[in-house]
Design a protein around this motif. Structure first.
Motif, PDB file in Angstrom:
ATOM      1  N   LEU A   1       0.812  -1.222   0.000  1.00 28.83           N
ATOM      2  CA  LEU A   1       0.000   0.000   0.000  1.00 28.83           C
ATOM      3  C   LEU A   1       0.845   1.272   0.000  1.00 28.83           C
ATOM      4  CD1 LEU A   1      -2.689  -1.174   2.572  1.00 28.83           C
ATOM      5  CD2 LEU A   1      -2.982  -0.916   0.110  1.00 28.83           C
ATOM      6  N   ARG A   2       2.161   1.139   0.157  1.00 31.54           N
ATOM      7  CA  ARG A   2       3.020   2.318   0.123  1.00 31.54           C
ATOM      8  C   ARG A   2       4.001   2.242  -1.065  1.00 31.54           C
ATOM      9  NH1 ARG A   2       8.107   3.902  -0.200  1.00 31.54           N
ATOM     10  NH2 ARG A   2       8.789   2.337   1.323  1.00 31.54           N
ATOM     11  N   ASP A   3       4.994   1.377  -0.995  1.00 32.64           N
ATOM     12  CA  ASP A   3       5.965   1.313  -2.099  1.00 32.64           C
ATOM     13  C   ASP A   3       5.277   0.739  -3.349  1.00 32.64           C
ATOM     14  OD1 ASP A   3       8.459   2.021  -2.907  1.00 32.64           O
ATOM     15  OD2 ASP A   3       9.551   0.493  -1.802  1.00 32.64           O
ATOM     16  N   GLY A   4       4.345  -0.198  -3.139  1.00 33.15           N
ATOM     17  CA  GLY A   4       3.636  -0.798  -4.274  1.00 33.15           C
ATOM     18  C   GLY A   4       2.742   0.216  -4.946  1.00 33.15           C
TER      19      GLY A   4
ATOM     20  N   VAL B   1      15.489  -5.914   5.768  1.00 35.85           N
ATOM     21  CA  VAL B   1      15.865  -5.842   4.354  1.00 35.85           C
ATOM     22  C   VAL B   1      14.725  -5.211   3.562  1.00 35.85           C
ATOM     23  CG1 VAL B   1      17.401  -7.844   4.446  1.00 35.85           C
ATOM     24  CG2 VAL B   1      14.997  -8.188   3.868  1.00 35.85           C
ATOM     25  N   HIS B   2      15.084  -4.517   2.493  1.00 32.73           N
ATOM     26  CA  HIS B   2      14.089  -3.875   1.621  1.00 32.73           C
ATOM     27  C   HIS B   2      14.739  -3.851   0.235  1.00 32.73           C
ATOM     28  CE1 HIS B   2      11.012  -0.577   0.766  1.00 32.73           C
ATOM     29  NE2 HIS B   2      11.821  -0.509  -0.281  1.00 32.73           N
ATOM     30  N   CYS B   3      14.293  -4.737  -0.644  1.00 35.25           N
ATOM     31  CA  CYS B   3      15.013  -4.886  -1.921  1.00 35.25           C
ATOM     32  C   CYS B   3      14.148  -4.592  -3.130  1.00 35.25           C
ATOM     33  CB  CYS B   3      15.547  -6.310  -2.034  1.00 35.25           C
ATOM     34  SG  CYS B   3      16.752  -6.674  -0.754  1.00 35.25           S
ATOM     35  N   HIS B   4      14.730  -3.856  -4.062  1.00 36.70           N
ATOM     36  CA  HIS B   4      14.063  -3.618  -5.344  1.00 36.70           C
ATOM     37  C   HIS B   4      14.623  -4.593  -6.373  1.00 36.70           C
ATOM     38  CE1 HIS B   4      11.333  -0.258  -4.535  1.00 36.70           C
ATOM     39  NE2 HIS B   4      12.114  -0.121  -3.463  1.00 36.70           N
ATOM     40  N   ASN B   5      13.841  -4.792  -7.444  1.00 31.09           N
ATOM     41  CA  ASN B   5      14.096  -5.948  -8.309  1.00 31.09           C
ATOM     42  C   ASN B   5      14.731  -5.596  -9.652  1.00 31.09           C
ATOM     43  OD1 ASN B   5      13.917  -8.745  -8.460  1.00 31.09           O
ATOM     44  ND2 ASN B   5      12.029  -8.649  -9.677  1.00 31.09           N
TER      45      ASN B   5
ATOM     46  N   GLY C   1       9.866  -3.193  -9.449  1.00 33.44           N
ATOM     47  CA  GLY C   1       9.115  -3.682  -8.292  1.00 33.44           C
ATOM     48  C   GLY C   1       9.977  -4.008  -7.088  1.00 33.44           C
ATOM     49  N   ASN C   2       9.282  -4.511  -6.049  1.00 35.49           N
ATOM     50  CA  ASN C   2       9.927  -4.896  -4.783  1.00 35.49           C
ATOM     51  C   ASN C   2      10.023  -6.426  -4.728  1.00 35.49           C
ATOM     52  OD1 ASN C   2       8.708  -2.161  -4.317  1.00 35.49           O
ATOM     53  ND2 ASN C   2       9.511  -2.445  -2.273  1.00 35.49           N
ATOM     54  N   ALA C   3      10.625  -6.927  -3.678  1.00 30.92           N
ATOM     55  CA  ALA C   3      10.649  -8.377  -3.472  1.00 30.92           C
ATOM     56  C   ALA C   3       9.211  -8.856  -3.273  1.00 30.92           C
ATOM     57  CB  ALA C   3      11.489  -8.698  -2.244  1.00 30.92           C
TER      58      ALA C   3
HETATM   59 ZN    ZN Z   1      11.491   0.986  -1.792  1.00 32.90          ZN
END
Ligand code: ZN
Ligand code: KIV
Length: 523
Positions: A20-23, A209-213, A245-247
């Motif tokens: 709901l935030r990064d997405g 952890v916070h990973c982008h793809n 996107g994110n993980a």
């Molecule tokens: Zn992010």
């Protein structure tokens, strides 16, 4: 330490969902207030530990949705994001404070390139902002997360100084994001190991952890970070998020559940709800799920080749490392026919995880009967598409009542459309370059608007020529995009429903802005 950290024991890994935030932040994925509540409720029921509900300073709409999600959450911690300024943090504190378990997540960039070009700040000023922002957030809540934006491109010594200062100022979770999707598993694992070893008060916080793809390594990097000592994973349903996107939450959770032998961690997510979550997020954002996407793709459990099918029939473990049921994929089942009664329908909905109020149930049952009259076989997926359509359109001011289209080689194609607009029925005819164009032109005649069609997409819910068509339409207007969805065996009816649904969202945003303006003027 936070409650999560203490329940985490050694090997409990906390799942932090940021759909709901990064997405939502990625272009085209914006959700309405009701859609956000729907997604948040599902995440909460699914056992997600922390839901990042939005960025309260970003807009009044974001503030209100974060606050409402905070108010309604049953089990999950509700986090709001804020930059390092006091104004951001106070707005965030105001929004999350009504939650049973509120969290403020504050961040600032720490990499040389971000500090120089984006923030135009010296490292010492950034460090002071870390201390001040965490301290300010602690005035609102006990649970404060601090993130070093672009952490993986940050000088290690400086990163360690910032982390130490953040913990000293009261941060209970330390997130080191791979903001640009640049790191590799071995490098990220080592980063966490080093930071935790070097920072003297590291044991006072949970690492995240916070990973982008961007290089397709977000899930692998996240799991490597956990091996390096992180105990919180930030991720999104279907991996939606900025750029690539994110993980993906479903991939992380199933990797941990399936490979407990090499990933000996515990997560609290109910895996049988993963498919439903994927479908809802795909429906409300209209971001299709790639057919061969791990865990939730349409083909993730399909065995087409003869050799595989033969093996599967002898023993399903020959080609299946997890069962479809474990992620909520039911073997496609024949539901009910046109003779099925209301009670059986209600039971079916319960089995599929829906609970509808009396009026919504009545409408859904009427549409099911109509569908069963027109379609030979009604599958679970048909019912899900129909109910999702019904739920999404429940608060719409404009509804499709009737549509007749004349199409074929002769042209021009003609559509006659009846809409219910605020309780009044109106009918118009329009022509167009093809039946879909004619249908959309008829809607424009009935509801004049400036919005531009940005996306039109059709897919079949099940197989066969009588399958329902699920249509997504994205309309852009006033600097924002709104996606609508419709399902029906008639592609043109689904198209009309999807267009009208998107239009309703756009108008409800305009109404909201208008009422805020009027309030401001009379204040
Ligand atoms: Zn992010
Ligand atoms: O990718 C990122 O760095 C972020 C932070 C705001 C946590 O999303």
């Amino acid at each position: 330490m936070t409650e999560h950290a203490s329940t985490a024991g050694g090997d409990r890994v906390v799942i932090f969902d940021t759909t709901l935030r990064d997405g939502e932040q990625c272009p085209g994925a914006s959700m309405t207030f009701d859609e956000k509540l729907q997604v948040a409720e599902l995440l909460d029921d699914m056992g997600v530990d922390i839901i990042e509900a939005g960025f309260p300073i970003a807009s009044q709409g974001d503030f209100e949705s974060v606050q409402e999600i905070a108010r309604r959450a049953k089990n999950a911690t509700i986090a709001g994001l804020s930059r390092a300024s006091f104004k951001d943090i106070d707005r965030c504190g105001e929004a999350v404070k009504v939650a049973g378990k509120p969290r403020i997540h504050t961040f600032i960039s720490t990499s040389p390139i971000h500090m120089k070009h984006k923030l135009q700040m010296e490292p010492e000023t950034v460090l002071q902002h870390v201390i001040d922002s965490v301290g300010r957030a602690r005035n609102w809540v006990d649970d404060v997360e601090w993130s070093a934006e672009d952490g993986t491109r940050t000088d290690l010594d400086f990163l360690c100084r910032c982390v130490e200062a953040a913990i000293k100022a009261g941060a209970t979770t330390i997130n080191i994001p791979d903001t640009v999707g640049y790191t590799t598993p071995a490098e990220y694992r080592e980063l966490f190991r080093q930071v935790r070893e070097r920072v003297p008060n590291a044991d006072k916080a949970v690492f995240s952890v916070h990973c982008h793809n961007d290089l397709g390594m977000a899930v692998a990097n996240s799991l490597a970070g956990v091996e390096g000592g992180a105990r919180q994973i930030e991720c999104t349903i279907n991996g939606i998020g900025e750029r690539a996107g994110n993980a993906a939450l479903e991939e992380i959770v199933m990797a941990i559940k399936t490979r407990g032998d090499v990933l000996p961690y515990e997560v609290g997510v109910e895996t049988t709800m993963l498919m439903r979550a994927s479908k809802i997020v795909s429906a409300v954002t209209s971001f299709p799920v790639q057919y061969n996407k791990a865990i939730v793709g349409r083909n993730a459990f399909a065995h087409e080749s003869g050799i595989h099918q033969d093996g599967m029939l002898k023993n399903n473990q020959t080609y299946e490392i997890m069962t479809p049921e474990s992620v909520g994929v039911k073997s496609t089942s024949l539901v009910m026919g046109k003779h099925s009664g209301r009670h059986a329908f209600k039971e079916k909905l319960k089995e599929l995880g829906y609970s509808l109020g009396d009026n919504a149930l009545q409408d859904a049952f009427r549409r099911f009967k109509d569908l069963a009259d027109r379609k030979k076989i009604v599958y679970d997926e048909d019912i899900e598409a129909l109910i999702d359509d019904e739920i999404l359109a429940a608060h719409d001011r404009i509804k499709v009542v009737a549509l007749t289209v004349i199409a074929g080689t002769g042209g021009p194609q003609k559509a006659t459309m009846t809409l219910d607009i605020d309780g009044q029925r109106h009918t118009r005819e329009a022509t167009g370059n093809g039946p879909v164009d004619a249908t959309f032109n008829a809607i424009k005649e009935l509801v004049p608007h400036e919005a531009k069609l940005e996306l039109y997409q059709v897919h079949a819910v099940t197989q066969g020529t009588d399958a329902q068509a699920e249509v997504s339409v994205r309309l852009g207007g006033g600097g924002r995009s709104f996606t609508g969805r419709g399902a029906d065996p008639d592609t043109l009816v689904s198209s009309a429903r999807a267009y009208v649904h998107a239009l309703n969202k756009l108008m409800s945003m305009q109404d909201r802005l208008h009422s805020q303006h009027s309030k401001a003027e009379t204040a």
